[in-house]
Write an enzyme that holds these catalytic residues in place. Structure first.
Site, PDB file in Angstrom:
ATOM      1  N   TYR A 149       0.861  -1.189   0.000  1.00  9.77           N
ATOM      2  CA  TYR A 149       0.000   0.000   0.000  1.00  9.77           C
ATOM      3  C   TYR A 149       0.888   1.227   0.000  1.00  9.77           C
ATOM      4  O   TYR A 149       1.824   1.324   0.792  1.00  9.77           O
ATOM      5  CB  TYR A 149      -0.893  -0.007   1.244  1.00  9.77           C
ATOM      6  CG  TYR A 149      -1.763   1.222   1.397  1.00  9.77           C
ATOM      7  CD1 TYR A 149      -2.815   1.473   0.510  1.00  9.77           C
ATOM      8  CD2 TYR A 149      -1.553   2.127   2.436  1.00  9.77           C
ATOM      9  CE1 TYR A 149      -3.630   2.587   0.662  1.00  9.77           C
ATOM     10  CE2 TYR A 149      -2.359   3.249   2.592  1.00  9.77           C
ATOM     11  CZ  TYR A 149      -3.401   3.472   1.704  1.00  9.77           C
ATOM     12  OH  TYR A 149      -4.208   4.580   1.852  1.00  9.77           O
ATOM     13  N   ASP A 244       9.133   2.609  -0.294  1.00 12.92           N
ATOM     14  CA  ASP A 244       8.104   3.213   0.535  1.00 12.92           C
ATOM     15  C   ASP A 244       8.372   2.777   1.974  1.00 12.92           C
ATOM     16  O   ASP A 244       8.044   1.662   2.381  1.00 12.92           O
ATOM     17  CB  ASP A 244       6.712   2.783   0.080  1.00 12.92           C
ATOM     18  CG  ASP A 244       5.628   3.461   0.917  1.00 12.92           C
ATOM     19  OD1 ASP A 244       5.958   4.047   1.969  1.00 12.92           O
ATOM     20  OD2 ASP A 244       4.448   3.397   0.517  1.00 12.92           O
ATOM     21  N   LYS A 277       4.590   8.556   9.001  1.00 16.72           N
ATOM     22  CA  LYS A 277       4.357   7.938  10.321  1.00 16.72           C
ATOM     23  C   LYS A 277       5.374   8.382  11.378  1.00 16.72           C
ATOM     24  O   LYS A 277       5.206   9.466  11.925  1.00 16.72           O
ATOM     25  CB  LYS A 277       4.225   6.425  10.166  1.00 16.72           C
ATOM     26  CG  LYS A 277       3.010   6.118   9.254  1.00 16.72           C
ATOM     27  CD  LYS A 277       2.503   4.706   9.251  1.00 16.72           C
ATOM     28  CE  LYS A 277       1.159   4.641   8.547  1.00 16.72           C
ATOM     29  NZ  LYS A 277       1.125   3.903   7.297  1.00 16.72           N
TER      30      LYS A 277
HETATM   31  C1  LIG Z   1       0.457   4.428   5.969  1.00 15.02           C
HETATM   32  C2  LIG Z   1       1.147   4.185   4.706  1.00 15.02           C
HETATM   33  C3  LIG Z   1       1.025   5.056   3.606  1.00 15.02           C
HETATM   34  C4  LIG Z   1       0.041   6.194   3.585  1.00 15.02           C
HETATM   35  O1  LIG Z   1       0.319   7.143   4.541  1.00 15.02           O
HETATM   36  P1  LIG Z   1      -0.862   8.149   5.000  1.00 15.02           P
HETATM   37  O2  LIG Z   1      -0.172   9.092   5.917  1.00 15.02           O
HETATM   38  O3  LIG Z   1      -1.888   7.285   5.663  1.00 15.02           O
HETATM   39  O4  LIG Z   1      -1.391   8.789   3.776  1.00 15.02           O
HETATM   40  C5  LIG Z   1       1.801   4.832   2.498  1.00 15.02           C
HETATM   41  N1  LIG Z   1       2.670   3.808   2.453  1.00 15.02           N
HETATM   42  C6  LIG Z   1       2.800   2.935   3.463  1.00 15.02           C
HETATM   43  C7  LIG Z   1       3.788   1.840   3.369  1.00 15.02           C
HETATM   44  C8  LIG Z   1       2.035   3.090   4.621  1.00 15.02           C
HETATM   45  O5  LIG Z   1       2.155   2.201   5.599  1.00 15.02           O
END
Ligand SMILES: *Cc1c(COP(=O)(O)O)cnc(C)c1O
Length: 439
Positions: A149, A244, A277
Protein backbone atom coordinates in the site's frame (compact mmCIF):
# COMPACT_ATOMS: atom_id res chain seq x y z
CA UNK A 1 -16.26 -4.93 31.74
CA UNK A 2 -18.80 -2.75 29.89
CA UNK A 3 -20.44 -4.83 27.21
CA UNK A 4 -22.03 -3.22 24.20
CA UNK A 5 -25.40 -4.89 24.56
CA UNK A 6 -26.02 -5.10 28.30
CA UNK A 7 -25.58 -1.45 29.20
CA UNK A 8 -25.47 1.96 27.70
CA UNK A 9 -22.15 2.47 25.97
CA UNK A 10 -20.69 5.80 24.96
CA UNK A 11 -18.73 4.00 22.22
CA UNK A 12 -22.03 2.83 20.73
CA UNK A 13 -23.68 6.22 21.13
CA UNK A 14 -20.75 7.99 19.48
CA UNK A 15 -20.65 5.45 16.65
CA UNK A 16 -24.39 5.98 16.04
CA UNK A 17 -23.93 9.76 15.97
CA UNK A 18 -20.84 9.44 13.77
CA UNK A 19 -22.57 7.19 11.26
CA UNK A 20 -25.24 9.81 10.65
CA UNK A 21 -22.69 12.39 9.51
CA UNK A 22 -19.45 10.65 8.59
CA UNK A 23 -19.51 7.85 6.00
CA UNK A 24 -19.21 4.59 7.95
CA UNK A 25 -18.76 6.64 11.11
CA UNK A 26 -14.99 6.95 10.58
CA UNK A 27 -12.49 9.15 8.80
CA UNK A 28 -10.37 6.24 7.53
CA UNK A 29 -11.94 2.89 6.58
CA UNK A 30 -10.01 0.33 8.66
CA UNK A 31 -11.08 2.10 11.87
CA UNK A 32 -14.65 0.96 11.27
CA UNK A 33 -14.04 -2.68 12.36
CA UNK A 34 -15.73 -3.75 9.14
CA UNK A 35 -13.52 -6.83 8.80
CA UNK A 36 -13.98 -8.02 12.39
CA UNK A 37 -17.45 -6.69 13.25
CA UNK A 38 -18.45 -4.78 16.38
CA UNK A 39 -18.22 -1.19 17.50
CA UNK A 40 -15.00 0.78 17.07
CA UNK A 41 -13.55 2.15 20.28
CA UNK A 42 -13.66 5.92 20.43
CA UNK A 43 -10.43 6.99 22.08
CA UNK A 44 -10.66 9.54 24.85
CA UNK A 45 -7.02 9.81 25.83
CA UNK A 46 -3.78 7.86 25.75
CA UNK A 47 -0.64 7.62 27.83
CA UNK A 48 2.44 5.45 27.31
CA UNK A 49 1.40 2.03 26.01
CA UNK A 50 -2.30 2.53 26.80
CA UNK A 51 -5.39 4.31 25.62
CA UNK A 52 -8.77 4.70 27.25
CA UNK A 53 -12.01 4.57 25.30
CA UNK A 54 -15.18 6.61 25.71
CA UNK A 55 -16.45 4.10 28.30
CA UNK A 56 -13.31 4.47 30.40
CA UNK A 57 -11.98 1.04 29.43
CA UNK A 58 -8.17 0.80 29.20
CA UNK A 59 -6.40 -1.01 26.35
CA UNK A 60 -2.79 -1.98 25.75
CA UNK A 61 -2.26 -0.37 22.35
CA UNK A 62 -0.42 -2.40 19.68
CA UNK A 63 -1.39 -0.02 16.87
CA UNK A 64 0.09 3.25 18.09
CA UNK A 65 -1.76 5.27 15.46
CA UNK A 66 -0.65 2.66 12.86
CA UNK A 67 3.00 3.19 13.61
CA UNK A 68 3.90 6.79 14.49
CA UNK A 69 3.83 6.43 18.29
CA UNK A 70 7.17 4.65 18.63
CA UNK A 71 7.84 6.33 21.99
CA UNK A 72 4.36 5.54 23.28
CA UNK A 73 1.71 8.20 23.84
CA UNK A 74 2.44 11.50 25.56
CA UNK A 75 6.22 11.21 25.78
CA UNK A 76 7.32 14.17 27.97
CA UNK A 77 10.09 15.40 25.61
CA UNK A 78 7.68 15.37 22.67
CA UNK A 79 4.89 17.08 24.61
CA UNK A 80 7.34 19.75 25.71
CA UNK A 81 8.58 20.38 22.15
CA UNK A 82 5.05 20.57 20.77
CA UNK A 83 3.84 22.94 23.50
CA UNK A 84 6.79 25.27 22.95
CA UNK A 85 6.36 25.26 19.17
CA UNK A 86 2.61 25.84 19.42
CA UNK A 87 3.06 29.05 21.38
CA UNK A 88 5.18 30.48 18.57
CA UNK A 89 2.42 29.94 16.00
CA UNK A 90 0.65 27.13 14.17
CA UNK A 91 1.48 27.79 10.56
CA UNK A 92 3.15 30.53 8.55
CA UNK A 93 3.32 29.43 4.93
CA UNK A 94 6.94 30.55 5.03
CA UNK A 95 10.09 28.57 5.81
CA UNK A 96 11.22 27.88 9.38
CA UNK A 97 14.43 26.72 11.05
CA UNK A 98 12.93 23.42 12.17
CA UNK A 99 12.32 22.35 8.56
CA UNK A 100 16.06 22.71 7.96
CA UNK A 101 16.84 20.82 11.16
CA UNK A 102 14.48 18.00 10.26
CA UNK A 103 15.92 17.75 6.74
CA UNK A 104 19.41 17.58 8.30
CA UNK A 105 18.32 14.77 10.63
CA UNK A 106 16.72 12.76 7.82
CA UNK A 107 19.73 13.11 5.51
CA UNK A 108 22.05 12.14 8.36
CA UNK A 109 20.06 9.05 9.36
CA UNK A 110 19.14 7.75 5.89
CA UNK A 111 22.30 7.89 3.75
CA UNK A 112 20.50 7.23 0.44
CA UNK A 113 18.66 10.55 0.88
CA UNK A 114 20.67 13.57 -0.27
CA UNK A 115 17.75 15.99 -0.49
CA UNK A 116 14.27 15.82 0.97
CA UNK A 117 10.88 17.51 0.61
CA UNK A 118 8.42 17.59 3.53
CA UNK A 119 4.70 17.00 2.98
CA UNK A 120 1.70 16.21 5.21
CA UNK A 121 0.78 12.55 4.58
CA UNK A 122 2.24 9.32 3.30
CA UNK A 123 -0.25 9.36 0.45
CA UNK A 124 0.97 12.75 -0.66
CA UNK A 125 4.62 11.70 -0.33
CA UNK A 126 4.19 8.52 -2.41
CA UNK A 127 2.11 10.30 -5.05
CA UNK A 128 4.71 13.07 -5.33
CA UNK A 129 7.60 10.60 -5.49
CA UNK A 130 5.96 8.92 -8.48
CA UNK A 131 5.40 12.22 -10.27
CA UNK A 132 9.03 13.12 -9.64
CA UNK A 133 10.26 9.72 -10.86
CA UNK A 134 8.21 10.14 -14.03
CA UNK A 135 9.42 13.70 -14.51
CA UNK A 136 13.06 12.79 -13.89
CA UNK A 137 13.07 9.78 -16.23
CA UNK A 138 10.63 11.05 -18.86
CA UNK A 139 8.85 7.68 -18.63
CA UNK A 140 5.22 6.91 -17.71
CA UNK A 141 5.07 3.32 -16.48
CA UNK A 142 5.42 2.31 -12.83
CA UNK A 143 5.73 -1.06 -11.13
CA UNK A 144 4.12 -1.91 -7.81
CA UNK A 145 3.40 -5.17 -5.97
CA UNK A 146 0.16 -6.82 -4.93
CA UNK A 147 -0.39 -6.29 -1.20
CA UNK A 148 1.83 -3.20 -0.91
CA UNK A 149 0.00 0.00 0.00
CA UNK A 150 1.39 3.35 -0.98
CA UNK A 151 -1.51 5.58 -0.02
CA UNK A 152 -4.64 6.26 -2.02
CA UNK A 153 -3.42 8.21 -5.07
CA UNK A 154 -5.45 7.17 -8.13
CA UNK A 155 -2.62 5.49 -10.04
CA UNK A 156 -1.89 3.24 -7.04
CA UNK A 157 -5.41 1.92 -6.41
CA UNK A 158 -4.89 -0.96 -8.75
CA UNK A 159 -4.70 -4.72 -8.84
CA UNK A 160 -2.95 -6.99 -11.30
CA UNK A 161 -4.37 -7.33 -14.81
CA UNK A 162 -4.76 -10.67 -16.52
CA UNK A 163 -1.14 -10.94 -17.64
CA UNK A 164 2.14 -9.12 -17.90
CA UNK A 165 1.20 -7.63 -21.24
CA UNK A 166 -1.85 -5.98 -19.69
CA UNK A 167 -1.64 -3.33 -17.02
CA UNK A 168 -3.69 -3.06 -13.84
CA UNK A 169 -7.38 -2.69 -13.05
CA UNK A 170 -8.67 -0.08 -10.59
CA UNK A 171 -9.55 -1.38 -7.10
CA UNK A 172 -11.72 1.62 -6.30
CA UNK A 173 -14.73 3.12 -7.96
CA UNK A 174 -13.94 6.58 -9.22
CA UNK A 175 -10.56 5.64 -10.67
CA UNK A 176 -10.80 5.65 -14.48
CA UNK A 177 -9.05 2.68 -16.13
CA UNK A 178 -6.95 5.15 -18.17
CA UNK A 179 -5.42 6.44 -14.92
CA UNK A 180 -4.01 3.04 -13.97
CA UNK A 181 -3.07 1.99 -17.49
CA UNK A 182 0.59 2.73 -16.77
CA UNK A 183 0.69 0.78 -13.50
CA UNK A 184 2.05 -2.75 -13.67
CA UNK A 185 1.20 -4.85 -10.59
CA UNK A 186 3.44 -7.81 -9.84
CA UNK A 187 3.52 -10.56 -7.24
CA UNK A 188 5.72 -9.83 -4.23
CA UNK A 189 8.84 -12.02 -3.95
CA UNK A 190 8.34 -13.55 -7.43
CA UNK A 191 11.74 -13.20 -9.11
CA UNK A 192 10.90 -14.90 -12.43
CA UNK A 193 7.87 -12.65 -12.95
CA UNK A 194 9.93 -9.58 -12.08
CA UNK A 195 12.54 -10.55 -14.67
CA UNK A 196 9.88 -11.15 -17.29
CA UNK A 197 8.26 -7.77 -16.57
CA UNK A 198 11.59 -5.96 -16.93
CA UNK A 199 12.38 -7.83 -20.14
CA UNK A 200 9.06 -6.69 -21.59
CA UNK A 201 8.73 -3.17 -20.18
CA UNK A 202 11.94 -2.26 -18.30
CA UNK A 203 13.06 0.52 -20.62
CA UNK A 204 9.77 2.40 -20.33
CA UNK A 205 9.35 2.15 -16.55
CA UNK A 206 9.97 5.28 -14.45
CA UNK A 207 10.08 3.64 -11.05
CA UNK A 208 9.56 0.48 -9.09
CA UNK A 209 7.88 1.26 -5.78
CA UNK A 210 8.01 -1.29 -2.99
CA UNK A 211 7.45 -1.68 0.73
CA UNK A 212 10.72 -3.49 1.53
CA UNK A 213 9.19 -5.04 4.63
CA UNK A 214 5.54 -4.92 3.76
CA UNK A 215 3.27 -3.94 6.64
CA UNK A 216 0.10 -3.66 4.60
CA UNK A 217 -0.25 -7.39 4.05
CA UNK A 218 0.41 -7.99 7.75
CA UNK A 219 4.19 -8.48 7.77
CA UNK A 220 5.99 -9.90 4.76
CA UNK A 221 9.66 -9.34 4.02
CA UNK A 222 11.00 -9.00 0.53
CA UNK A 223 13.52 -11.85 0.35
CA UNK A 224 17.18 -10.86 0.02
CA UNK A 225 17.53 -12.38 -3.49
CA UNK A 226 14.30 -10.67 -4.60
CA UNK A 227 15.46 -7.30 -3.31
CA UNK A 228 18.88 -7.78 -4.87
CA UNK A 229 17.25 -8.57 -8.22
CA UNK A 230 14.99 -5.48 -7.93
CA UNK A 231 18.11 -3.35 -7.43
CA UNK A 232 20.03 -4.95 -10.31
CA UNK A 233 17.16 -4.72 -12.79
CA UNK A 234 16.35 -1.12 -11.86
CA UNK A 235 19.99 -0.13 -12.34
CA UNK A 236 20.25 -2.00 -15.63
CA UNK A 237 17.10 -0.40 -17.10
CA UNK A 238 17.47 3.10 -15.64
CA UNK A 239 14.41 2.60 -13.42
CA UNK A 240 14.33 4.45 -10.08
CA UNK A 241 14.01 2.09 -7.12
CA UNK A 242 11.64 3.79 -4.68
CA UNK A 243 11.39 2.44 -1.14
CA UNK A 244 8.10 3.21 0.53
CA UNK A 245 9.32 3.40 4.13
CA UNK A 246 6.30 5.30 5.44
CA UNK A 247 5.79 2.46 7.89
CA UNK A 248 9.29 1.00 8.25
CA UNK A 249 11.27 4.28 8.38
CA UNK A 250 12.67 4.83 11.91
CA UNK A 251 10.44 1.92 12.97
CA UNK A 252 12.37 -1.24 12.05
CA UNK A 253 15.79 0.39 12.56
CA UNK A 254 17.23 3.89 12.80
CA UNK A 255 18.19 3.76 9.11
CA UNK A 256 14.91 2.14 8.08
CA UNK A 257 14.42 -1.14 6.21
CA UNK A 258 17.08 -0.08 3.70
CA UNK A 259 19.68 -0.31 6.45
CA UNK A 260 18.42 -3.82 7.26
CA UNK A 261 18.90 -4.90 3.61
CA UNK A 262 22.30 -3.19 3.46
CA UNK A 263 23.47 -5.61 6.18
CA UNK A 264 22.98 -8.50 3.71
CA UNK A 265 23.55 -6.74 0.38
CA UNK A 266 26.76 -4.67 0.58
CA UNK A 267 26.32 -1.11 -0.65
CA UNK A 268 22.58 -1.53 -1.07
CA UNK A 269 20.59 1.72 -1.52
CA UNK A 270 17.28 2.70 -3.07
CA UNK A 271 17.22 5.76 -5.36
CA UNK A 272 14.32 7.39 -3.56
CA UNK A 273 12.63 6.93 -0.19
CA UNK A 274 9.15 7.82 1.01
CA UNK A 275 8.76 8.49 4.73
CA UNK A 276 5.85 9.20 7.06
CA UNK A 277 4.36 7.94 10.32
CA UNK A 278 7.31 7.98 12.82
CA UNK A 279 8.89 11.12 11.32
CA UNK A 280 5.82 13.07 12.45
CA UNK A 281 5.64 11.43 15.88
CA UNK A 282 1.83 11.43 15.55
CA UNK A 283 1.41 14.75 13.72
CA UNK A 284 0.60 15.05 9.99
CA UNK A 285 4.09 14.96 8.51
CA UNK A 286 5.68 12.90 5.75
CA UNK A 287 8.54 13.27 3.30
CA UNK A 288 10.13 11.98 0.15
CA UNK A 289 13.77 12.21 -0.72
CA UNK A 290 16.52 10.79 -2.85
CA UNK A 291 19.58 11.59 -4.85
CA UNK A 292 20.38 15.24 -5.52
CA UNK A 293 20.07 14.98 -9.31
CA UNK A 294 16.53 13.57 -9.02
CA UNK A 295 15.36 15.88 -6.23
CA UNK A 296 16.60 18.95 -8.11
CA UNK A 297 13.93 18.23 -10.74
CA UNK A 298 11.34 19.42 -8.21
CA UNK A 299 9.75 22.90 -8.31
CA UNK A 300 10.91 25.60 -7.79
CA UNK A 301 14.29 24.27 -9.05
CA UNK A 302 12.99 21.95 -11.73
CA UNK A 303 9.96 21.26 -13.91
CA UNK A 304 8.11 18.77 -11.63
CA UNK A 305 5.39 20.59 -9.71
CA UNK A 306 4.65 19.82 -6.07
CA UNK A 307 3.38 22.07 -3.25
CA UNK A 308 1.53 22.21 0.09
CA UNK A 309 0.08 24.99 2.28
CA UNK A 310 0.80 23.12 5.52
CA UNK A 311 3.97 21.31 4.35
CA UNK A 312 6.73 21.37 6.96
CA UNK A 313 4.25 22.64 9.54
CA UNK A 314 6.09 24.18 12.52
CA UNK A 315 4.23 22.18 15.20
CA UNK A 316 4.47 18.92 13.25
CA UNK A 317 8.21 19.38 12.63
CA UNK A 318 8.74 20.05 16.36
CA UNK A 319 6.92 16.80 17.15
CA UNK A 320 8.90 14.85 14.55
CA UNK A 321 12.25 16.29 15.59
CA UNK A 322 11.67 15.54 19.27
CA UNK A 323 10.69 11.99 18.34
CA UNK A 324 13.75 11.47 16.14
CA UNK A 325 16.03 12.75 18.92
CA UNK A 326 14.63 10.21 21.37
CA UNK A 327 15.06 7.23 19.03
CA UNK A 328 18.75 8.13 18.53
CA UNK A 329 19.54 7.53 22.20
CA UNK A 330 21.99 4.61 22.60
CA UNK A 331 20.37 1.19 22.75
CA UNK A 332 16.90 2.41 21.77
CA UNK A 333 16.34 -0.01 18.87
CA UNK A 334 18.03 -2.96 20.60
CA UNK A 335 15.66 -2.63 23.54
CA UNK A 336 12.62 -2.13 21.29
CA UNK A 337 13.54 -5.05 19.03
CA UNK A 338 14.18 -7.30 22.03
CA UNK A 339 10.79 -6.53 23.52
CA UNK A 340 9.03 -7.03 20.19
CA UNK A 341 10.80 -10.36 19.62
CA UNK A 342 9.86 -11.55 23.10
CA UNK A 343 6.25 -10.64 22.34
CA UNK A 344 6.19 -12.65 19.11
CA UNK A 345 8.01 -15.62 20.63
CA UNK A 346 5.65 -15.57 23.63
CA UNK A 347 2.63 -15.70 21.34
CA UNK A 348 4.23 -18.44 19.24
CA UNK A 349 4.90 -20.60 22.31
CA UNK A 350 1.36 -20.07 23.64
CA UNK A 351 -0.17 -21.05 20.30
CA UNK A 352 2.06 -24.12 20.03
CA UNK A 353 0.98 -25.24 23.48
CA UNK A 354 -2.68 -24.97 22.45
CA UNK A 355 -2.02 -26.67 19.10
CA UNK A 356 -3.11 -23.62 17.09
CA UNK A 357 -1.30 -22.98 13.78
CA UNK A 358 0.70 -19.81 14.27
CA UNK A 359 3.83 -18.06 13.07
CA UNK A 360 5.20 -14.58 13.46
CA UNK A 361 8.05 -12.27 12.58
CA UNK A 362 9.33 -8.87 13.66
CA UNK A 363 11.96 -6.26 12.92
CA UNK A 364 12.66 -3.46 15.36
CA UNK A 365 9.31 -2.31 16.76
CA UNK A 366 7.15 -3.76 13.97
CA UNK A 367 5.65 -7.24 14.06
CA UNK A 368 3.24 -9.51 12.27
CA UNK A 369 1.68 -12.85 13.08
CA UNK A 370 -0.43 -15.30 11.13
CA UNK A 371 -2.73 -18.15 12.08
CA UNK A 372 -0.79 -20.23 9.56
CA UNK A 373 1.92 -22.87 9.81
CA UNK A 374 4.55 -20.93 7.90
CA UNK A 375 5.28 -17.31 7.05
CA UNK A 376 3.56 -16.23 3.82
CA UNK A 377 5.68 -14.71 1.04
CA UNK A 378 2.99 -12.81 -0.86
CA UNK A 379 -0.51 -11.38 -0.65
CA UNK A 380 -2.36 -14.49 -1.84
CA UNK A 381 -0.66 -16.57 0.87
CA UNK A 382 -1.49 -13.98 3.56
CA UNK A 383 -5.14 -14.19 2.53
CA UNK A 384 -5.29 -17.95 3.19
CA UNK A 385 -5.56 -17.06 6.91
CA UNK A 386 -8.82 -18.22 8.48
CA UNK A 387 -10.73 -14.95 8.95
CA UNK A 388 -13.17 -16.32 11.53
CA UNK A 389 -10.30 -17.49 13.73
CA UNK A 390 -8.55 -14.16 13.42
CA UNK A 391 -11.77 -12.37 14.40
CA UNK A 392 -12.15 -14.60 17.47
CA UNK A 393 -8.59 -13.73 18.48
CA UNK A 394 -9.15 -10.02 17.84
CA UNK A 395 -12.36 -9.82 19.88
CA UNK A 396 -10.96 -12.07 22.62
CA UNK A 397 -8.04 -9.70 23.04
CA UNK A 398 -10.26 -6.61 22.82
CA UNK A 399 -12.50 -8.00 25.59
CA UNK A 400 -9.37 -8.45 27.69
CA UNK A 401 -8.23 -4.86 27.17
CA UNK A 402 -5.75 -5.47 24.34
CA UNK A 403 -6.00 -3.59 21.06
CA UNK A 404 -4.48 -5.08 17.90
CA UNK A 405 -5.25 -4.15 14.30
CA UNK A 406 -8.88 -4.94 13.39
CA UNK A 407 -7.90 -6.74 10.17
CA UNK A 408 -5.64 -9.69 9.51
CA UNK A 409 -3.68 -7.91 6.79
CA UNK A 410 -2.18 -5.23 9.04
CA UNK A 411 1.14 -5.20 10.90
CA UNK A 412 1.36 -4.33 14.60
CA UNK A 413 3.63 -2.12 16.64
CA UNK A 414 5.36 -2.22 19.99
CA UNK A 415 6.52 1.09 21.45
CA UNK A 416 9.31 1.96 23.85
CA UNK A 417 6.60 2.46 26.48
CA UNK A 418 5.45 -1.18 26.41
CA UNK A 419 6.78 -2.86 29.56
CA UNK A 420 7.73 -6.50 30.04
CA UNK A 421 4.54 -6.69 32.14
CA UNK A 422 2.37 -5.42 29.27
CA UNK A 423 3.88 -8.06 27.00
CA UNK A 424 3.38 -10.76 29.61
CA UNK A 425 -0.27 -9.76 30.19
CA UNK A 426 -0.89 -9.86 26.44
CA UNK A 427 0.73 -13.27 25.97
CA UNK A 428 -1.31 -14.68 28.89
CA UNK A 429 -4.52 -13.33 27.37
CA UNK A 430 -3.65 -14.78 23.99
CA UNK A 431 -2.82 -18.16 25.59
CA UNK A 432 -6.34 -18.18 27.05
CA UNK A 433 -7.91 -17.46 23.68
CA UNK A 434 -5.73 -19.99 21.82
CA UNK A 435 -7.08 -22.72 24.15
CA UNK A 436 -10.62 -21.91 23.07
CA UNK A 437 -9.58 -21.70 19.39
CA UNK A 438 -8.06 -25.18 19.46
CA UNK A 439 -11.37 -26.78 20.52
C1 LIG B 1 0.46 4.43 5.97
C2 LIG B 1 1.15 4.19 4.71
C3 LIG B 1 1.03 5.06 3.61
C4 LIG B 1 0.04 6.19 3.58
O1 LIG B 1 0.32 7.14 4.54
P1 LIG B 1 -0.86 8.15 5.00
O2 LIG B 1 -0.17 9.09 5.92
O3 LIG B 1 -1.89 7.28 5.66
O4 LIG B 1 -1.39 8.79 3.78
C5 LIG B 1 1.80 4.83 2.50
N1 LIG B 1 2.67 3.81 2.45
C6 LIG B 1 2.80 2.94 3.46
C7 LIG B 1 3.79 1.84 3.37
C8 LIG B 1 2.03 3.09 4.62
O5 LIG B 1 2.15 2.20 5.60
Amino acid sequence: MPSASSQRSRNNDLFDRAKRLIPGGVNSPVRAFKAVGGTPRFVQRAQGAYFWDADGQRYIDYIGSWGPMILGHGHPAVLDAVQKAMLDGFSFGAPTEREVELAEEIVKLVPSIEMVRLVSSGTEAAMSAIRLARGATGRSKIIKFEGCYHGHADALLVKAGSGLATFGNPTSAGVPPEVVQHTLVLEYNHIAQLEEAFALHGDSVACLMIEPICGNMNFVRASIPFMQRCRELCTKHGVLLVFDEVMTGFRVALGGAQSVYARSIPGFKPDMTVLGKVIGGGMPLAAFGGTRDVMEQLAPMGPVYQAGTLSGNPVATACGLATLREVQKPGFYDALAGRTRSFVSGLTAAAAQAGVPFCGDSEGGMFGFFLLNSLPQNYAAVMTTDGARFNALFHGLLDRGIYIAPALYEAGFVSAAHSADDIHTTVQAAADIFKSLSK
